[in-house]
Motif scaffolding. Sequence first.
Motif, PDB file in Angstrom:
ATOM      1  N   ALA A 126     -38.088-114.947 -26.680  1.00  0.00           N
ATOM      2  CA  ALA A 126     -36.685-114.838 -26.467  1.00  0.00           C
ATOM      3  C   ALA A 126     -36.352-116.339 -26.668  1.00  0.00           C
ATOM      4  CB  ALA A 126     -35.853-114.036 -25.540  1.00  0.00           C
ATOM      5  N   PHE A 127     -37.166-117.631 -25.156  1.00  0.00           N
ATOM      6  CA  PHE A 127     -36.318-118.720 -25.566  1.00  0.00           C
ATOM      7  C   PHE A 127     -37.254-119.986 -26.034  1.00  0.00           C
ATOM      8  CE2 PHE A 127     -34.526-115.383 -22.211  1.00  0.00           C
ATOM      9  CZ  PHE A 127     -32.821-116.138 -22.840  1.00  0.00           C
ATOM     10  N   TRP A 128     -36.881-120.476 -25.563  1.00  0.00           N
ATOM     11  CA  TRP A 128     -37.788-121.688 -25.728  1.00  0.00           C
ATOM     12  C   TRP A 128     -37.003-123.204 -24.680  1.00  0.00           C
ATOM     13  CZ3 TRP A 128     -41.454-123.433 -29.186  1.00  0.00           C
ATOM     14  CH2 TRP A 128     -42.186-124.507 -29.047  1.00  0.00           C
ATOM     15  N   ARG A 129     -37.931-123.609 -24.091  1.00  0.00           N
ATOM     16  CA  ARG A 129     -38.722-124.823 -23.030  1.00  0.00           C
ATOM     17  C   ARG A 129     -37.767-125.427 -23.296  1.00  0.00           C
ATOM     18  NH1 ARG A 129     -38.189-123.697 -18.029  1.00  0.00           N
ATOM     19  NH2 ARG A 129     -39.469-121.634 -17.911  1.00  0.00           N
ATOM     20  N   LEU A 130     -36.866-126.565 -23.151  1.00  0.00           N
ATOM     21  CA  LEU A 130     -36.472-127.512 -24.018  1.00  0.00           C
ATOM     22  C   LEU A 130     -37.044-128.682 -23.291  1.00  0.00           C
ATOM     23  CD1 LEU A 130     -32.903-126.909 -24.547  1.00  0.00           C
ATOM     24  CD2 LEU A 130     -34.568-127.026 -25.698  1.00  0.00           C
ATOM     25  N   ARG A 138     -45.576-105.428 -24.785  1.00  0.00           N
ATOM     26  CA  ARG A 138     -44.611-106.088 -24.871  1.00  0.00           C
ATOM     27  C   ARG A 138     -45.168-107.499 -24.484  1.00  0.00           C
ATOM     28  NH1 ARG A 138     -40.811-102.321 -20.889  1.00  0.00           N
ATOM     29  NH2 ARG A 138     -39.642-104.221 -20.449  1.00  0.00           N
ATOM     30  N   ARG A 139     -46.110-107.363 -23.278  1.00  0.00           N
ATOM     31  CA  ARG A 139     -46.249-108.910 -23.168  1.00  0.00           C
ATOM     32  C   ARG A 139     -46.312-109.970 -24.654  1.00  0.00           C
ATOM     33  NH1 ARG A 139     -50.422-109.987 -18.521  1.00  0.00           N
ATOM     34  NH2 ARG A 139     -48.647-109.369 -17.332  1.00  0.00           N
ATOM     35  N   LEU A 164     -35.938 -99.915 -26.630  1.00  0.00           N
ATOM     36  CA  LEU A 164     -36.196-100.807 -27.818  1.00  0.00           C
ATOM     37  C   LEU A 164     -38.236-101.319 -27.081  1.00  0.00           C
ATOM     38  CD1 LEU A 164     -33.446-102.659 -29.357  1.00  0.00           C
ATOM     39  CD2 LEU A 164     -34.886-100.277 -30.245  1.00  0.00           C
ATOM     40  N   LEU A 165     -37.347-102.207 -26.023  1.00  0.00           N
ATOM     41  CA  LEU A 165     -38.140-102.765 -25.720  1.00  0.00           C
ATOM     42  C   LEU A 165     -39.682-101.560 -25.075  1.00  0.00           C
ATOM     43  CD1 LEU A 165     -37.547-105.048 -23.105  1.00  0.00           C
ATOM     44  CD2 LEU A 165     -38.570-105.990 -25.393  1.00  0.00           C
ATOM     45  N   ALA A 166     -39.332-100.330 -24.925  1.00  0.00           N
ATOM     46  CA  ALA A 166     -40.050 -99.491 -24.165  1.00  0.00           C
ATOM     47  C   ALA A 166     -41.455 -98.677 -26.107  1.00  0.00           C
ATOM     48  CB  ALA A 166     -39.130 -97.929 -24.137  1.00  0.00           C
ATOM     49  N   LEU A 167     -39.854 -98.744 -27.227  1.00  0.00           N
ATOM     50  CA  LEU A 167     -41.308 -98.513 -28.307  1.00  0.00           C
ATOM     51  C   LEU A 167     -42.376 -99.561 -28.511  1.00  0.00           C
ATOM     52  CD1 LEU A 167     -37.694 -97.972 -30.532  1.00  0.00           C
ATOM     53  CD2 LEU A 167     -39.555 -95.991 -29.492  1.00  0.00           C
ATOM     54  N   ALA A 168     -42.715-100.609 -28.009  1.00  0.00           N
ATOM     55  CA  ALA A 168     -43.310-101.479 -28.381  1.00  0.00           C
ATOM     56  C   ALA A 168     -44.380-101.535 -27.201  1.00  0.00           C
ATOM     57  CB  ALA A 168     -42.825-103.573 -27.701  1.00  0.00           C
TER      58      ALA A 168
END
Length: 822
Positions: free
Chosen positions: A730-734, A721-722, A713-717
Amino acid sequence: MAPLRPHLPDLPVRGVLAELAEALAANRPVVLQAPPGTGKTLLVAPSLLGAPWLAGRRILLLEPRRLAARAAARQMARLLDEEVGRRVGYQVRLERMTSAATRIEVLTEGLLVQRLLNDPGLGDTGLVIFDEFHERNLASDFAFALTLDLRRVLRDDLRILVMSATIDTRSVADHLGEGSRVVGVADRAWPVETHYLDHPPSDVVPLPRRMAGAIADALRETAGGVLAFLPGEGEIRRTAALLRTMPLPDAVDVHPLFGALPRQAQEAAVAPAPSGRRKVVLATSIAETSLTIQDIRIVIDCGWMRVPRFSPRRGMGRLETLRITRDRADQRRGRAGRVAPGVCYRLWDEPTDRQLAPQALPEILDADLAPLRLQCADWGCADRADLPWLTPPPDAAWRQATALLHGLEALDDDGRLTPRGRDMARLPVHPRLAHMIQRAAEVGCPRRACLLAAAIEEAGADPDLRYETDARRLLDRLDGDDERAGKGDDWVRRVHLLARQWGRHFPSADRQAADAGRLIAWAFPDRVAQQRGRAGQFLMVNGHGAVIDETDALAGAPWLAVAELQDVGAEGRIRLAAPLEPDQVQDDFAGQVRIEDVVRWDRREERVTAMRRRRLGALVLGEGPLREFPPDAMLEALCEGIAAKGIANLGWSDAARNVQARILLLRRVFPEEGWPDVSDAALVQNLVAWLGDALADCTRWEQVRRIDLCEPLLALAGSRRRLLDELAPAFWRLPSGHRAPIRYDQGDQPVLAARLQELFGVNETPRVAGGRISLAVHLLSPARRPLAVTSDLASFWKTGYPLVRKEYRGRYPKHAWPEHPV
C-alpha cells in the motif's frame, strides 16, 4: 312375435353387413368406415340381433350426444315397428327408456364409463359399438380404453366395433390389436355438390351477418331445408335475429339447435317440417353426426368451431374459436346428402380449404382430467400407463389432476383411491362437487350441497341464469316446495331430479344449514379468494388473480369462494361465486393454515422488517410484528437490500477501494494463484461471505453505510494477506524515510505520487507484483502540484528533469534543484 332380425332398408352399409357379422362371429374387433348417410347408425346394431354369439346379451351403441342417442333409438325402434323401450332403448342423463326385453341400448359414452365402474365385468353385454368415434371426446376415449382393458383382462368374448365416417381406420385397427378387421363402405347415399367463395370472407362483415345473407340466398336459389353450422349459441341467436328482419321466402321456420336448449326445442329442430313449409336449422357441432334431419338438402358451413381448452398450470378452462378441420368439414357436408341429393355452401375459398388441418385434436389433449383421473383410480390404475389409451393423457394435465385430487383427499400419496375418494367416485359429478357433497354430508347438509351441485351443472342450460355470478341466487330460485319442480319451471325440475338422484344415499333432510360460499369453498379450496384492496380484484389461494366487474354486487366482498372461472388472460374472470365469511375460512381450513415468519428489506424505509404471518396458500389471514429477528433471515434481507441499493452506494472509502484494486491486480497478474474475485459484480453475488460478520448488528441502511469495508475485503484474501502486502504494498518507502501511498484504483497502472525532491537518488522506476508491474510516478512540486508523470525515472532524469529544473527552480528557490539529482 316380432322377427329377431328386421327387414332392412336399402342403404349403402347394407352391402357390408355380412362381412361385419362374419368378423364379429370370429371375435375379431372391427373398424367400420362409412360416409355420412350410409346407414351405419341405423342398420348395424339391428342386423346383429340374431347373432348366436350374443347369447341373449345386449348390444350397447354409444353416441357422443344425448340428442343423437334418443334419435338413434327412435329410428331403430321404428325399423322394428316397436315403441322405444322394447327391443331398442336408450339411456341419457336423467332419462332411461329400457325394459327387460331391451336388446339394443343406446347411451352416451360417459354413462358407459359409470356402468363399467359399477359392473367391471359388463356381464349383460355382448357387443360395444363406438359410433362417430372420430369425435374423440374425452368420454369416448376413456370408455374405449376401459373396454379394451376389460376385453384384455376379463372378457375376451366381448366384441368391439368402432364406426366413423372420417377416422384414421388403420391406427385404430392397429390399436385394437392382432386380428382386427377394417371394413369400408365406399358409396354415399346421395351426392353432395360443394360450393366455395370466390375470395376469402371479409372480417369487416360479422359472421352472423354473412351467414344470414348466405341462408337468404340459398333459400331463393335451392329447394329444401337448410342446416347452417355456427360456432356457438351467441352467433346462432344473432343470426336468427337478423333473419327475422330479412325478406325470406314464405313458409320458412327458423330453429336454433345447441346443447343448452331445452329438450322440446331440440326435438322441434330435428323433427320433419310441416307439409308445405321449409326449415332452417341454426346449429352448433351438435348436428355434425348421427342426426338425420329429414328435410335438409342444403348445408351452409361457416368454417369455424368452438372447442374447450384447459390450462393445467392455471387450473382454468376457456372456449376457443378455431378454423374447422377437414374431417369435421366433411361430416358437416355429409348432412346435406342424408335423404336426397344436396348442396353444401362453404363460407371460405378453395385456397383456405386446401390448408385445413386433416383432423381435430382428441379432447384428452386439452381437457380437465380430474374426473378421468378419479375414475382411473377407481378402476385400479394409479399410473396413466396402466390403460391402453389410443392417445395417452398429457403428463402435465395428469399431474395437475393428481395434485387436485390429493388436495381433495381423494388420492393417497401413491396416487391410489382413499375411502373418501371411493365415495366421491360413486357420485357422477366432477370430483370437486363430489368432495363438496361428501363434506356437507359429514356436517349434516348433504341435501343443500346436492342442490347446489346440480344448480352449478345446470346453470348454463337456463338463459336467465347463464350469466348469473352470485351462486346464492341459484339456491334462491330452488328454495321452496319441491312441488314447484313439476309446474312449469323446467330448470328447477331438472335440478331437483339430479339432486335427488345424487343424494339418494344420504338423509332426505338436512340437520344443519350451510350457505353457498362455504359449500363452494369445500369444492374449490384452491379458489378461496381475498380482495386485493380494490373492488373486483381478488387473489386466490392458488396464487392466481381473479377479477369480476367492479359494478357486480360481489365485487366489494372481502372474501369469495369461486365456483366458475374463465381463463381470459393474465387473470381469470369470475363467472360464479359466493361470499365467504372469514371465520369460515379459519374453521374449515385450519389444518392448511401455516405460520410464516417474513423477514424482508423494506425499500421505502430502507430497513429490515420482520412480521409473523398466518397464511392459507397465497393469502395472508393476519400478521403482526416479530420482536426477534432470526439471524439468518435478517442477513438474507440485508443482502437483498444491499443488492437493491447497489454495491457502489456502500460506504466506500479511498482505502477500501485501494484494497479492492490491489487484490484485483494480483488476480490479473497471477491468474493461476487463485486470488479472489472482488469486483463489484462478484461481491454482490457473494455478500454473505464478504459482509456477513460486519452486518451482525445492522438493521438499517444508515448502519450498513458506516461499515469500514477494508477489513471484510482483506478477510477475503485469507492467509494471503502478508503476500498481498509484499506483492502489492500500500506504500513505497522513499529515500527520505517517508512512506508514499500507492494508488491501485486509478487505472491499469498503480500510481505513486511524491514530491520530486523526495525521489532524488532513485534512478530505477519502482515496481510491484514481483517486479512485473512498474508504477506510474507522479512527480509533484514542493507545493504538491503536478510537475510530470513518468513510468521511466532513468529517462526522466536525463531528458525531462533539466526542463523542469529550468522552469521551477526560480519559483521554489528555497528547495534543492541539483544539476545531477541521481
